[in-house]
Design an enzyme around this catalytic site. Structure first.
Site, PDB file in Angstrom:
ATOM      1  NE  ARG A  63     -38.172 -50.412 -25.476  1.00 46.22           N
ATOM      2  CZ  ARG A  63     -38.560 -50.660 -24.227  1.00 46.22           C
ATOM      3  NH1 ARG A  63     -39.825 -50.821 -23.969  1.00 46.22           N
ATOM      4  NH2 ARG A  63     -37.688 -50.737 -23.230  1.00 46.22           N
ATOM      5  CE  LYS A 118     -17.355 -71.869 -20.456  1.00 48.01           C
ATOM      6  NZ  LYS A 118     -17.656 -72.817 -21.529  1.00 48.01           N
ATOM      7  NE  ARG A 141     -29.151 -52.618 -27.159  1.00 47.46           N
ATOM      8  CZ  ARG A 141     -30.318 -52.097 -26.789  1.00 47.46           C
ATOM      9  NH1 ARG A 141     -30.740 -52.251 -25.540  1.00 47.46           N
ATOM     10  NH2 ARG A 141     -31.065 -51.438 -27.639  1.00 47.46           N
TER      11      ARG A 141
HETATM   12  N1   CP Z   1     -35.312 -48.502 -27.461  1.00 51.30           N
HETATM   13  C1   CP Z   1     -34.530 -49.493 -26.987  1.00 51.30           C
HETATM   14  O1   CP Z   1     -33.369 -49.641 -27.411  1.00 51.30           O
HETATM   15  O2   CP Z   1     -35.111 -50.249 -26.024  1.00 51.30           O
HETATM   16  P1   CP Z   1     -34.467 -51.547 -25.368  1.00 51.30           P
HETATM   17  O3   CP Z   1     -33.239 -51.082 -24.595  1.00 51.30           O
HETATM   18  O4   CP Z   1     -35.516 -52.137 -24.496  1.00 51.30           O
HETATM   19  O5   CP Z   1     -34.033 -52.455 -26.478  1.00 51.30           O
END
Ligand code: CP
Length: 332
Positions: free
Chosen positions: A68, A97, A118
């Site tokens: 998402r 690497k 992320r």
């Molecule tokens: N809600 C959420 O962070 O979903 P994903 O891990 O799929 O990005």
């Protein structure tokens, strides 16, 4: 929005509220800033397709799996006319690497106007924001924070309840590692919520967040039971997944993973306005029979991620609500 806050809001111009800076945590956002971003997301819900970001490049760096968050950020960028670069799997990058996070961020900032990242390490987004010449949007850092999820959660709560004030919010499942519940808790401090924490001992809300509640006068109640009587008081029932990837002891994961399953017959006493949210993915927290129940709202919640993330990308790039409202680039 409540009447008494309209006056406050008027003391903040759109320009003051729009800040060209990274989004690492939502904990520092004021009530006015949250309401401002909700209004911007509402504009994007009315007209999601525009050319506001034509000529811009958005990078999505996902060192951890996602469906998402990555796809809705990329959809948001695409629907606003930007181009997207990035990776969904760090195995295909020069990190394999030995390239450091610092060098990766410095490289990508040569190419992109904003970086959505992320990472599995708590604090990675803060670190990236301190070294990056372009804004960073935290798309989740370990068990710490997930501010863009929180914006879509707040948007969804406002959409379903007509207010963010004085709500009973029940958080269920993995409250220890759940970054979405940590972010939501901090953002709600402006809105006089009462939280109910429902988790096994092993996954209880960490003491630091309980202290945060005490410090900010946020009421909370802890439950072990999870049944129709407990749920009866909820305005928002926020289910979460027990995150296997956060456990060092997989036996412990096996012991707790199926502890709290929401079943259809548990909704018999639920309030009409109650809505079930879940950041998703779900594994075994909500039985599929609930999907067609009017209380279920998790798929609409995920859809709202598009509008909230359109607002967040524009905001970190310094595009104001006023500019969004006056935008002439709408594509029907
Ligand atoms: N809600 C959420 O962070 O979903 P994903 O891990 O799929 O990005």
């Amino acid at each position: 929005m409540r009447e008494e806050h309209k006056k406050d809001r008027n003391t903040y111009s759109d320009t003051l509220l729009a800040m060209n800076q990274s989004l690492v945590t939502i904990a520092n956002h004021s009530r006015e800033k949250i309401e401002y971003l909700i209004r911007m997301a509402q504009e994007f819900e009315k007209h999601p397709n525009r050319l506001l970001l034509q000529g811009r490049v958005v990078a999505t760096l996902f060192f951890e799996p996602s469906t998402r968050t990555r796809l809705s950020f990329e959809t948001a960028a695409n629907r606003l006319g930007a181009r997207v670069i990035g990776f969904a799997d760090p195995k295909v990058t020069s990190g394999t690497k030995g390239e450091t996070l610092k060098d990766t961020i410095m490289m990508v900032s040569n190419y992109a106007d904003v970086i959505v990242m992320r990472h599995h390490l708590e604090g990675a987004a803060l670190y990236a924001s301190e070294i990056s010449p372009v804004p960073i949007i935290n798309a989740g850092d370990g068990a710490n924070q997930h501010p863009s999820q929180t914006m879509l959660d707040l948007y969804t709560i406002y959409q379903t309840q007509g207010t963010l004030d004085n709500l009973n919010i029940y958080l269920v499942g993995d409250l220890k590692y759940g970054r979405t519940v940590h972010s939501l808790l901090t953002a709600m401090r402006h809105f006089n919520p009462t939280f109910h924490f429902i988790a096994p001992d092993e996954l209880a809300m960490p003491e630091t967040y309980k202290q945060y509640c005490r410090k900010h006068g946020i009421r909370f109640v802890e439950h072990k039971e999870f049944d129709a009587d407990v749920i009866a008081g909820a305005d928002i029932l926020y289910m979460t997944r027990v995150q296997r990837e956060r456990f060092t002891d997989l036996m412990e994961y096996e012991r707790v993973k199926d502890r709290y399953l929401l079943k259809l017959d548990m909704l018999t006493k639920a309030k009409d306005n109650m809505r079930i949210l879940h950041p998703l993915p779900r594994v075994n927290e909500i039985e599929y029979a609930i999907d067609d129940d009017p209380h279920a709202y998790y798929f609409q919640q995920a859809r709202n991620g598009l509008f909230a993330r359109e607002a967040l990308i524009c905001d970190v790039l310094g595009i104001t609500l006023e500019q969004v409202k006056e935008d002439q680039t709408i594509i029907s």
